[in-house]
Design an enzyme around this catalytic site. Structure first.
Site, mmCIF file in Angstrom:
data_model
loop_
_atom_site.group_PDB
_atom_site.id
_atom_site.type_symbol
_atom_site.label_atom_id
_atom_site.label_comp_id
_atom_site.label_asym_id
_atom_site.label_seq_id
_atom_site.Cartn_x
_atom_site.Cartn_y
_atom_site.Cartn_z
ATOM 1 N N SER A 1 5.862 -12.832 -4.087
ATOM 2 C CA SER A 1 4.999 -12.121 -5.028
ATOM 3 C C SER A 1 4.881 -12.946 -6.303
ATOM 4 C CB SER A 1 5.589 -10.759 -5.365
ATOM 5 O OG SER A 1 4.963 -10.250 -6.520
ATOM 6 N N PHE B 1 0.852 -1.195 0.000
ATOM 7 C CA PHE B 1 0.000 0.000 0.000
ATOM 8 C C PHE B 1 0.886 1.243 0.000
ATOM 9 C CE2 PHE B 1 -2.509 3.431 1.723
ATOM 10 C CZ PHE B 1 -3.685 3.310 1.003
ATOM 11 N N ASP B 2 1.881 1.245 0.892
ATOM 12 C CA ASP B 2 2.797 2.386 0.971
ATOM 13 C C ASP B 2 4.186 1.929 0.525
ATOM 14 O OD1 ASP B 2 3.885 4.825 1.390
ATOM 15 O OD2 ASP B 2 3.683 4.829 3.577
ATOM 16 N N ASN C 1 0.828 -13.879 1.148
ATOM 17 C CA ASN C 1 0.742 -12.957 0.020
ATOM 18 C C ASN C 1 -0.541 -13.274 -0.772
ATOM 19 O OD1 ASN C 1 1.577 -11.124 -2.097
ATOM 20 N ND2 ASN C 1 3.679 -11.442 -1.399
ATOM 21 N N THR C 2 -0.668 -12.717 -1.975
ATOM 22 C CA THR C 2 -1.855 -12.954 -2.820
ATOM 23 C C THR C 2 -1.790 -14.352 -3.445
ATOM 24 O OG1 THR C 2 -0.659 -11.946 -4.658
ATOM 25 C CG2 THR C 2 -2.094 -10.497 -3.392
ATOM 26 N N ASN D 1 4.267 -11.644 -9.097
ATOM 27 C CA ASN D 1 4.387 -10.717 -10.224
ATOM 28 C C ASN D 1 5.795 -10.394 -10.685
ATOM 29 O OD1 ASN D 1 1.547 -10.475 -10.300
ATOM 30 N ND2 ASN D 1 1.659 -9.100 -8.530
ATOM 31 N N THR D 2 6.784 -11.026 -10.070
ATOM 32 C CA THR D 2 8.160 -10.920 -10.557
ATOM 33 C C THR D 2 8.524 -12.311 -11.050
ATOM 34 O OG1 THR D 2 8.739 -9.136 -9.024
ATOM 35 C CG2 THR D 2 10.564 -10.461 -9.862
ATOM 36 N N PHE E 1 6.287 -4.924 -8.238
ATOM 37 C CA PHE E 1 7.225 -4.129 -7.422
ATOM 38 C C PHE E 1 7.569 -2.781 -8.069
ATOM 39 C CE2 PHE E 1 9.441 -8.162 -5.488
ATOM 40 C CZ PHE E 1 8.287 -8.437 -4.784
ATOM 41 N N LYS F 1 8.003 -13.733 4.199
ATOM 42 C CA LYS F 1 6.595 -13.671 3.767
ATOM 43 C C LYS F 1 6.363 -14.722 2.694
ATOM 44 C CE LYS F 1 2.962 -10.577 2.168
ATOM 45 N NZ LYS F 1 2.567 -9.174 1.998
ATOM 46 N N THR G 1 -6.670 -5.263 1.373
ATOM 47 C CA THR G 1 -7.850 -5.136 0.517
ATOM 48 C C THR G 1 -9.089 -4.669 1.283
ATOM 49 O OG1 THR G 1 -6.901 -6.852 -0.878
ATOM 50 C CG2 THR G 1 -9.243 -6.371 -1.193
ATOM 51 N N ASN H 1 -3.917 -7.963 -8.539
ATOM 52 C CA ASN H 1 -2.856 -7.047 -8.953
ATOM 53 C C ASN H 1 -1.679 -7.791 -9.557
ATOM 54 O OD1 ASN H 1 -0.068 -6.592 -7.400
ATOM 55 N ND2 ASN H 1 -1.515 -7.519 -5.956
ATOM 56 N N GLY I 1 -8.074 -10.304 -0.735
ATOM 57 C CA GLY I 1 -9.395 -9.915 -0.245
ATOM 58 C C GLY I 1 -10.224 -11.111 0.197
HETATM 59 C C1 LIG Z 1 -2.215 -3.678 -5.029
HETATM 60 C C2 LIG Z 1 -1.455 -4.601 -4.126
HETATM 61 C C3 LIG Z 1 -0.069 -4.492 -4.074
HETATM 62 C C4 LIG Z 1 0.666 -5.343 -3.246
HETATM 63 N N1 LIG Z 1 2.017 -5.197 -3.189
HETATM 64 C C5 LIG Z 1 2.732 -5.989 -2.345
HETATM 65 C C6 LIG Z 1 4.132 -5.808 -2.212
HETATM 66 O O1 LIG Z 1 4.733 -4.931 -2.813
HETATM 67 N N2 LIG Z 1 4.789 -6.655 -1.374
HETATM 68 C C7 LIG Z 1 4.166 -7.627 -0.651
HETATM 69 O O2 LIG Z 1 4.823 -8.362 0.121
HETATM 70 N N3 LIG Z 1 2.836 -7.798 -0.746
HETATM 71 C C8 LIG Z 1 2.115 -7.006 -1.563
HETATM 72 N N4 LIG Z 1 0.753 -7.172 -1.643
HETATM 73 C C9 LIG Z 1 0.113 -8.263 -0.861
HETATM 74 C C10 LIG Z 1 -0.452 -7.754 0.459
HETATM 75 O O3 LIG Z 1 0.573 -7.259 1.289
HETATM 76 C C11 LIG Z 1 -1.202 -8.903 1.195
HETATM 77 O O4 LIG Z 1 -0.269 -9.914 1.525
HETATM 78 C C12 LIG Z 1 -2.315 -9.509 0.345
HETATM 79 O O5 LIG Z 1 -2.986 -8.511 -0.383
HETATM 80 C C13 LIG Z 1 -3.326 -10.275 1.197
HETATM 81 O O6 LIG Z 1 -3.951 -9.434 2.147
HETATM 82 P P1 LIG Z 1 -5.415 -8.768 1.922
HETATM 83 O O7 LIG Z 1 -6.338 -9.876 1.523
HETATM 84 O O8 LIG Z 1 -5.742 -8.126 3.234
HETATM 85 O O9 LIG Z 1 -5.256 -7.775 0.835
HETATM 86 C C14 LIG Z 1 -0.004 -6.334 -2.468
HETATM 87 C C15 LIG Z 1 -1.393 -6.430 -2.524
HETATM 88 C C16 LIG Z 1 -2.125 -5.572 -3.330
HETATM 89 C C17 LIG Z 1 -3.629 -5.707 -3.355
#
Ligand SMILES: Cc1cc2nc3c(=O)[nH]c(=O)nc-3n(C[C@H](O)[C@H](O)[C@H](O)COP(=O)(O)O)c2cc1C
Length: 353
Positions: free
Chosen positions: A181, A69-70, A243-244, A183-184, A120, A214, A316, A116, A262
């Site tokens: 992740s 998020f940040d 993670n996702t 996505n990499t 990174f 993680k 989310t 998403n 989510g």
């Molecule tokens: C838009 C988006 C960007 C994310 N970017 C990262 C990231 O840079 N690094 C990371 O470890 N997880 C990233 N996540 C994963 C979240 O930190 C979290 O592990 C995941 O979304 C599951 O939690 P939630 O269901 O509460 O969203 C991202 C998730 C979202 C939705």
């Protein structure tokens, strides 16, 4: 603050544009002390029953904002004002990178979920350092989530983590190794014992700072338990799960790339977390276990805690529920702990295991 109205406005925009609007606003709130003070008074919950000392730091409440998020550490003060008890910034890579092609962030509002494939995108280590150093020493615990650059080959990945540990070891309360992740390309391949052994023995040479791993939710339980136990025995101080997910069957007509987060991730993430916690909660090194993935209510937060979570994180549900959700979770936890006769959250951790 009427979040339903704000959400209606923001959801008119592409998700990434909406995020930029939020970032711009949050960044500028930081210059207005009276807004921050008011936010904090209204949203920040601290109560003796929620307070824990972890990594030699006080966590005034257990609800943290998850990584991503940040990414660039520009919103820390406002996120704190909105009630988060801890903030995980990043994922940061050694060099700045633009991330994957757009569009790469999608809403699934019917399912309170996001998908998403950001990859990174971030301003790099130097810029993040400049941002967070302004706030040091931090009012609340700050974790820095670190990852390798896309162009760094797998064979040199270790060096990226080395650079980042050195950059952030003195500017974080804990570090998080992100090899989960989706996505990499090939990043998740680093979720193996050989790499983890090298990584954590190197980390120990570089710093005493707690380093957490993680993990992804897309492993079977046995594999996840083995990997996390191995990480802990190699020197990790804790695990963040998860993670996702790349299980696209969770949402009809989901995109076939990126990671889903989510509500639809809730059970998958819970099940993996619980399996790991059951194994690690009695481990002699007392690892810190952070649960993330689909948490959207006090009840769900409490379920994670009773199943071994020292801390929880959300991303989310914050987008769909707004800042009031952080307050609701914290107030709900105070009530649930009281109802069950616990004086402090630490007494409830793992009671369901
Ligand atoms: C838009 C988006 C960007 C994310 N970017 C990262 C990231 O840079 N690094 C990371 O470890 N997880 C990233 N996540 C994963 C979240 O930190 C979290 O592990 C995941 O979304 C599951 O939690 P939630 O269901 O509460 O969203 C991202 C998730 C979202 C939705």
């Amino acid at each position: 603050m009427n979040y339903e109205l704000i959400k209606k406005f923001l959801f008119n925009f592409e998700p990434e544009v909406a995020h930029s609007i939020a970032e711009f606003t949050f960044k500028n709130f930081a210059n207005l002390n009276f807004i921050l003070d008011n936010l904090e008074k209204k949203y920040f919950i601290s109560d003796p029953s929620l307070k824990q000392n972890i990594f030699n730091r006080d966590f005034l409440n257990p609800v943290g904002i998850a990584a991503g998020f940040d990414k660039n550490g520009t919103m820390i003060e406002t996120l704190m004002g909105l009630g988060f008890g801890a903030i995980e910034v990043g994922t940061v890579t050694p060099e700045p990178q633009v991330g994957n092609d757009k569009p790469r962030l999608f809403r699934h509002p019917k399912y309170d979920s996001l998908q998403n494939a950001m990859g990174f995108n971030n301003n790099g280590a130097d810029k993040l350092k400049k941002e967070i150093i302004k706030l040091f020493p931090y009012k609340i615990p700050i974790g820095v989530n670190i990852g390798k650059n896309k162009i760094t080959p797998e064979s040199e990945a270790l060096n990226d983590y080395k650079i980042l540990i050195n950059e952030f070891k003195d500017l974080s309360d804990y570090l998080i190794i992100n090899i989960s992740s989706p996505n990499t390309p090939n990043l998740r391949d680093l979720q193996n014992e050989t790499f983890l052994k090298e990584l954590f023995s190197l980390s120990k040479e570089l710093t005493n700072k707690p380093i957490l791993l993680k993990i992804a939710p897309d492993m079977d339980k046995k594999q996840a338990i083995e990997l996390c136990t191995f990480a802990i025995e190699s020197g990790a101080s804790g695990i963040i799960a998860t993670n996702t997910t790349v299980d696209y069957s969770l949402i009809p007509n989901a995109k076939d790339f990126g990671g889903i987060s989510g509500r639809v991730l809730k059970e998958k993430s819970f099940n993996i977390f619980k399996a790991i916690a059951k194994e690690l909660i009695t481990h002699e090194s007392k690892p810190v276990l952070i649960s993330v993935g689909g948490i959207d209510s006090p009840k769900e937060a409490y379920r994670r805690i009773k199943n071994g979570a020292n801390l929880i994180q959300i991303y989310t549900s914050f987008i769909y529920g707004g800042p009031i959700l952080i307050k609701k979770i914290n107030e709900g936890l105070i009530k649930l702990l009281k109802e069950d006769g616990f004086k402090n959250i630490s007494e409830a951790i793992g009671v369901d295991l």
